[in-house]
Enzyme design. Structure first.
Site, PDB file in Angstrom:
ATOM      1  N   GLU A 135     -47.468   8.354  11.152  1.00 26.98           N
ATOM      2  CA  GLU A 135     -48.645   8.430  10.276  1.00 26.98           C
ATOM      3  C   GLU A 135     -49.311   7.070  10.171  1.00 26.98           C
ATOM      4  OE1 GLU A 135     -46.829   9.384   6.549  1.00 26.98           O
ATOM      5  OE2 GLU A 135     -46.281  11.407   7.167  1.00 26.98           O
ATOM      6  N   LYS A 137     -50.590   3.897   8.278  1.00 27.33           N
ATOM      7  CA  LYS A 137     -50.136   3.283   7.031  1.00 27.33           C
ATOM      8  C   LYS A 137     -51.375   2.826   6.269  1.00 27.33           C
ATOM      9  CE  LYS A 137     -46.835  -0.027   5.209  1.00 27.33           C
ATOM     10  NZ  LYS A 137     -47.694  -0.772   4.299  1.00 27.33           N
ATOM     11  N   ASP A 139     -53.741   1.234   3.573  1.00 29.48           N
ATOM     12  CA  ASP A 139     -53.641   0.029   2.764  1.00 29.48           C
ATOM     13  C   ASP A 139     -54.273   0.274   1.393  1.00 29.48           C
ATOM     14  OD1 ASP A 139     -52.956  -2.502   2.174  1.00 29.48           O
ATOM     15  OD2 ASP A 139     -54.433  -3.477   3.461  1.00 29.48           O
ATOM     16  N   TYR A 247     -48.316  11.880   1.340  1.00 30.94           N
ATOM     17  CA  TYR A 247     -47.458  11.663   2.510  1.00 30.94           C
ATOM     18  C   TYR A 247     -45.960  11.692   2.215  1.00 30.94           C
ATOM     19  CZ  TYR A 247     -47.772   6.828   0.782  1.00 30.94           C
ATOM     20  OH  TYR A 247     -47.759   5.723  -0.004  1.00 30.94           O
ATOM     21  N   LYS A 335     -46.037  -2.640  11.697  1.00 29.40           N
ATOM     22  CA  LYS A 335     -47.256  -3.333  11.285  1.00 29.40           C
ATOM     23  C   LYS A 335     -48.129  -3.700  12.482  1.00 29.40           C
ATOM     24  CE  LYS A 335     -46.831  -3.866   6.831  1.00 29.40           C
ATOM     25  NZ  LYS A 335     -46.904  -5.138   6.303  1.00 29.40           N
ATOM     26  N   CYS A 429     -41.341 -37.077  -6.651  1.00 33.05           N
ATOM     27  CA  CYS A 429     -41.903 -35.842  -7.190  1.00 33.05           C
ATOM     28  C   CYS A 429     -43.318 -36.119  -7.688  1.00 33.05           C
ATOM     29  CB  CYS A 429     -41.031 -35.329  -8.326  1.00 33.05           C
ATOM     30  SG  CYS A 429     -41.782 -33.955  -9.218  1.00 33.05           S
ATOM     31  N   CYS A 432     -43.148 -35.485 -11.876  1.00 31.22           N
ATOM     32  CA  CYS A 432     -42.431 -36.331 -12.835  1.00 31.22           C
ATOM     33  C   CYS A 432     -42.094 -37.715 -12.266  1.00 31.22           C
ATOM     34  CB  CYS A 432     -41.163 -35.638 -13.334  1.00 31.22           C
ATOM     35  SG  CYS A 432     -39.874 -35.542 -12.077  1.00 31.22           S
ATOM     36  N   CYS A 447     -36.971 -32.423  -5.927  1.00 28.40           N
ATOM     37  CA  CYS A 447     -37.111 -33.367  -7.032  1.00 28.40           C
ATOM     38  C   CYS A 447     -35.772 -33.433  -7.757  1.00 28.40           C
ATOM     39  CB  CYS A 447     -38.191 -32.861  -7.979  1.00 28.40           C
ATOM     40  SG  CYS A 447     -38.121 -33.588  -9.608  1.00 28.40           S
ATOM     41  N   CYS A 453     -38.213 -32.618 -15.459  1.00 24.78           N
ATOM     42  CA  CYS A 453     -39.425 -32.428 -14.663  1.00 24.78           C
ATOM     43  C   CYS A 453     -40.198 -31.237 -15.221  1.00 24.78           C
ATOM     44  CB  CYS A 453     -39.078 -32.189 -13.196  1.00 24.78           C
ATOM     45  SG  CYS A 453     -40.536 -31.838 -12.191  1.00 24.78           S
TER      46      CYS A 453
HETATM   47  S1  IVH Z   1     -43.815   6.521   3.021  1.00 24.69           S
HETATM   48  C1  IVH Z   1     -39.791   6.406   0.829  1.00 24.69           C
HETATM   49  N1  IVH Z   1     -46.071   6.782   4.315  1.00 24.69           N
HETATM   50  O1  IVH Z   1     -46.643   1.558   2.328  1.00 24.69           O
HETATM   51  C2  IVH Z   1     -41.007   6.295   1.680  1.00 24.69           C
HETATM   52  N2  IVH Z   1     -45.877   4.921   2.838  1.00 24.69           N
HETATM   53  O2  IVH Z   1     -44.853  -0.664   2.753  1.00 24.69           O
HETATM   54  C3  IVH Z   1     -42.223   5.991   0.919  1.00 24.69           C
HETATM   55  N3  IVH Z   1     -47.885   3.540   2.641  1.00 24.69           N
HETATM   56  O3  IVH Z   1     -45.043   1.812  -0.777  1.00 24.69           O
HETATM   57  C4  IVH Z   1     -43.386   5.490   1.670  1.00 24.69           C
HETATM   58  N4  IVH Z   1     -49.123   4.712   4.046  1.00 24.69           N
HETATM   59  O4  IVH Z   1     -47.565   2.418  -0.620  1.00 24.69           O
HETATM   60  C5  IVH Z   1     -45.385   6.034   3.439  1.00 24.69           C
HETATM   61  N5  IVH Z   1     -48.027   7.189   5.497  1.00 24.69           N
HETATM   62  C6  IVH Z   1     -47.350   6.451   4.626  1.00 24.69           C
HETATM   63  C7  IVH Z   1     -47.907   5.302   3.997  1.00 24.69           C
HETATM   64  C8  IVH Z   1     -47.131   4.556   3.100  1.00 24.69           C
HETATM   65  C9  IVH Z   1     -49.090   3.658   3.224  1.00 24.69           C
HETATM   66  C10 IVH Z   1     -47.504   2.447   1.708  1.00 24.69           C
HETATM   67  C11 IVH Z   1     -46.809   2.894   0.456  1.00 24.69           C
HETATM   68  C12 IVH Z   1     -45.474   2.190   0.484  1.00 24.69           C
HETATM   69  C13 IVH Z   1     -45.780   1.027   1.355  1.00 24.69           C
HETATM   70  C14 IVH Z   1     -44.534   0.448   1.992  1.00 24.69           C
END
Ligand code: IVH
Length: 701
Positions: A135, A137, A139, A247, A335, A429, A432, A447, A453
């Protein structure tokens, strides 16, 4: 009985009658919403309720200019809240582990494979053919929606994963969050999890509007989504273009799918939006292809994604893989590579941390990297600066990867101004003036000022009251620095002995604010063990390690006693500390080191005059589990499950798993070819179990 049923046909209404009826409907629907959602005592049937909403919609469609600000179709939630109530998730909301390249991803699938032992299991988890849901991810920010008997009863932020904030009124304003689940096939209660996010178009429009109104703009869609969702007035949230993708799920009263993909399908049927780009992949090569494809399409998507997520598709396998401390073992986030930009490094400043470490920071000419304005970047330590020969006045390359603090990855040497000099790291430092020394083998200079400090003292106090530690509201970083400066607080215990009369007299305070602060502080006199351990600010003891310690030792008294005994590096307590899975020797050394310092012991004594530390609550373990609080050791080869799975099962049932047998061991599970541990257990009178007995025990739950 439904009013709508008896009313005149919509196309016979005149404007005046329509206006009056819309007003009436807004009141009536809101009344029934309250009865249903808040009081759990509906007075009309679902069908009658739906008829009211349909009638409202039909009239609005014919007279669009009459749509009211408080119209039920706008889905504005309840009246403005005065603050968010805290809510505990029925199941914790965990995070994901990250993979940054193909190799990390392969390693992940190998670790899934290595978790299993039986031939029929191994066939299902072969990295070349395993079924995986892939899936995008998103943001945004994760959110949990609780449905009972099909009705949305609670919306919560992730918070610290265990406790979040009640944002029910706000999530109800999202079109993509159904108030009622469609169809019938849903479990009686279920927590639906997903991401609240903002699309680019909505984000730009919102920022343009804010700019016109002279309000500060949001740095990126994610901040805009977070700021919009955490509005105290849900009417404001309602005006923000937020969306929700489902999701995942938390607690569910019964199972409703056999695979993750089936679950997503169910979500669609229940009325959620599920990302259409999600794909069922076979094997690791297919998921890597998915990653490449998404990276190429990223720029054209209407929302931000920062990677892709892979989830083992089979829910039975997911269940068995279970969770490690922070994240599930059945999923990983892959990522996208970091984003880079060039800018001018104006100055190098040196910050002093809680433990006295001197950290160089680059002050930059502000620049946008991947949608975020960056003004500062970490330079790590003096060797890094020397290695990259970073100088003040250089043009540098900045990199940002997801949430990570921006870094300076290199210098554009061609653009270096003439006559620039190498940077000389200070040996004193900057706060301090005490000598700053670097121990042999250490990367950081520290320090030596200790608590004289200001930077160290203040940073420690800040950490102590911070959100994941004592969480004292209204005692911000600025206040701590000022109170310390004016000698109102010196030590953590001092926070509980504040002179409120003196505070009330301070500029910008007054009786009321002082009383409020007192209330916030008094509310924190009882504190959970894991928070307390984290608050102490022991080097290398973050939230995760604090939790491991709390879970293992359970009470402050036991932990303290054990840490004192652990001063003996030959003794059992030291071994026990090192045996806790997730705590390495380095961390163990720092923890024991904390208890070796007299002033830390005095600090603890002083603090315990003021606060009560509550025992660790067995978190997720079922109350009836025979293993709660028991220490268990595995030895020999198990045939039914791998050591990791056995350990995960034991921990899920509330046990502590230890690597070696001692007087504190409750059970030893003996597999084939067991060696000396079995003998030692016998000598110590520890109860032993065969693999069959162990299986009977865990399968009986
Ligand atoms: S699954 C236990 N699926 O990414 C599994 N997370 O870095 C729960 N996120 O906290 C997460 N897209 O906020 C899942 N397709 C996706 C996602 C996703 C974005 C976020 C989510 C999670 C964070 C972790």
């Amino acid at each position: 009985m439904s009013r709508a049923a008896k009313a005149a046909p919509v196309d016979e209404l005149d404007e005046k009658a329509a206006k009056a009826e819309l007003k009436h409907l807004a009141e009536v629907i809101s009344h029934h919403d309250r009865l249903y959602y808040e009081k759990d005592a509906p007075e009309i049937s679902d069908a009658d309720y739906d008829a009211l909403r349909l009638r409202n919609e039909a009239i609005e469609k014919r007279f669009p200019h009459l749509v009211r600000a408080d119209s039920p179709s706008r889905r504005v939630g309840a009246a403005p809240a005065t603050g968010f109530a805290k809510v505990t998730h029925a199941k914790p909301m965990l995070s994901l582990d990250n993979a940054f390249d193909d190799e990390d991803v392969r390693a992940f699938f190998q670790s899934v494979r290595n978790f299993f032992r039986r031939k029929e299991d191994l066939e299902r988890v072969d990295p070349a053919t395993i079924d995986v849901a892939a899936e995008p991810k998103i943001d945004g920010l994760s959110c949990s929606l609780r449905y009972e008997r099909g009705a949305l009863v609670l919306g919560a932020t992730r918070g610290d994963g265990v406790t979040g904030e009640d944002i029910t009124a706000n999530v109800k304003t999202l079109d993509t969050v159904p108030h009622r689940l469609k169809g019938r096939a849903w479990p009686d209660h279920i927590e639906i999890r997903g991401e609240v996010y903002m699309e680019h178009a909505g984000f730009f429009a919102l920022n343009a509007e804010r700019e016109r109104a002279g309000e500060p703009v949001f740095a990126n869609p994610r901040n805009a989504a977070a700021g919009s969702l955490r509005q105290l007035d849900s009417a404001v949230t309602a005006t923000r273009p937020l969306k929700f993708f489902a999701y995942a799920w938390g607690e569910a009263s019964r199972s409703f799918a056999a695979t993750h993909f089936e679950a997503l399908d169910q979500f669609r049927h229940w009325g959620f939006s599920v990302n259409k780009l999600s794909r069922l992949c076979r094997g690791v090569e297919a998921v890597l292809e998915f990653h490449r494809e998404m990276a190429a399409r990223r720029a054209e998507l209407p929302y931000d994604i920062d990677g892709v997520v892979y989830k083992v598709n089979d829910l039975d396998l997911q269940e068995r893989l279970g969770f490690a401390a922070r994240a599930p073992r059945w999923a990983i986030a892959h990522k996208f590579p970091a984003q880079q930009a060039q800018t001018l490094l104006k100055e190098i400043i040196v910050q002093v941390g809680r433990q006295g470490s001197l950290t160089p920071v680059a002050v930059l000419e502000p620049i946008t990297v991947g949608g975020v304005v960056v003004q500062r970047a970490t330079l790590h330590n003096e060797d890094e600066i020397a290695r990259k020969d970073i100088r003040q006045g250089d043009t540098v390359i900045i990199q940002r990867a997801g949430d990570v603090i921006p870094q300076v990855v290199g210098v554009v040497k061609e653009r270096r101004p003439r006559g620039s000099k190498p940077y000389v790291f200070p040996h004193k430092c900057p706060i301090c003036g005490s000598l700053a020394v670097r121990e042999p083998g250490e990367a950081v200079r520290r320090c030596t000022g200790g608590l004289i400090c200001a930077a160290q003292a203040v940073e420690r106090l800040r950490h102590f009251v911070s959100r994941d530690a004592l969480d004292i509201e209204g005692l911000g970083e600025k206040h701590i620095a000022e109170f310390w400066e004016d000698k109102l607080i010196k030590t953590p215990a001092g926070i509980f002995r504040l002179d409120y009369a003196a505070i009330a007299e301070r500029e910008g305070w007054g009786e009321q604010s002082a009383a409020k602060l007192r209330e916030a502080i008094e509310a924190r006199r009882t504190i959970a063990l894991e928070r307390f351990i984290y608050a102490l600010g022991i080097p290398q003891v973050g939230q995760q390690t604090a939790k491991l310690l709390a879970r293992h030792y359970r009470s402050f008294r036991r932990w303290r006693q054990a840490m004192r005994e652990a001063q003996d590096r030959e003794g059992e307590a030291w071994r026990e500390l090192n045996d806790i899975h997730g705590i390495g020797e380095d961390t163990a050394t720092d923890i024991a080191g904390f208890f070796a310092e007299k002033h830390n012991l005095a600090l603890l004594d002083d603090l315990l005059e003021e606060v009560t530390v509550t025992d660790y609550e067995g978190a997720r373990a079922p109350a009836h589990s025979p293993l709660v609080g028991k220490t268990i050791v595995f030895t020999g080869t198990l045939t039914s499950m791998s050591r990791s799975e056995a350990k995960a099962r034991a921990e899920a049932l509330g046990a502590n798993v230890s690597a070696s047998v001692s007087g504190k061991t409750d059970y030893l599970v003996v597999g084939a070819d067991a060696g000396s541990k079995a003998e030692k257990a016998k000598a110590l009178g520890v109860k032993t179990m065969s693999e069959e007995e162990w299986l009977a025990l865990v399968q009986g739950d």
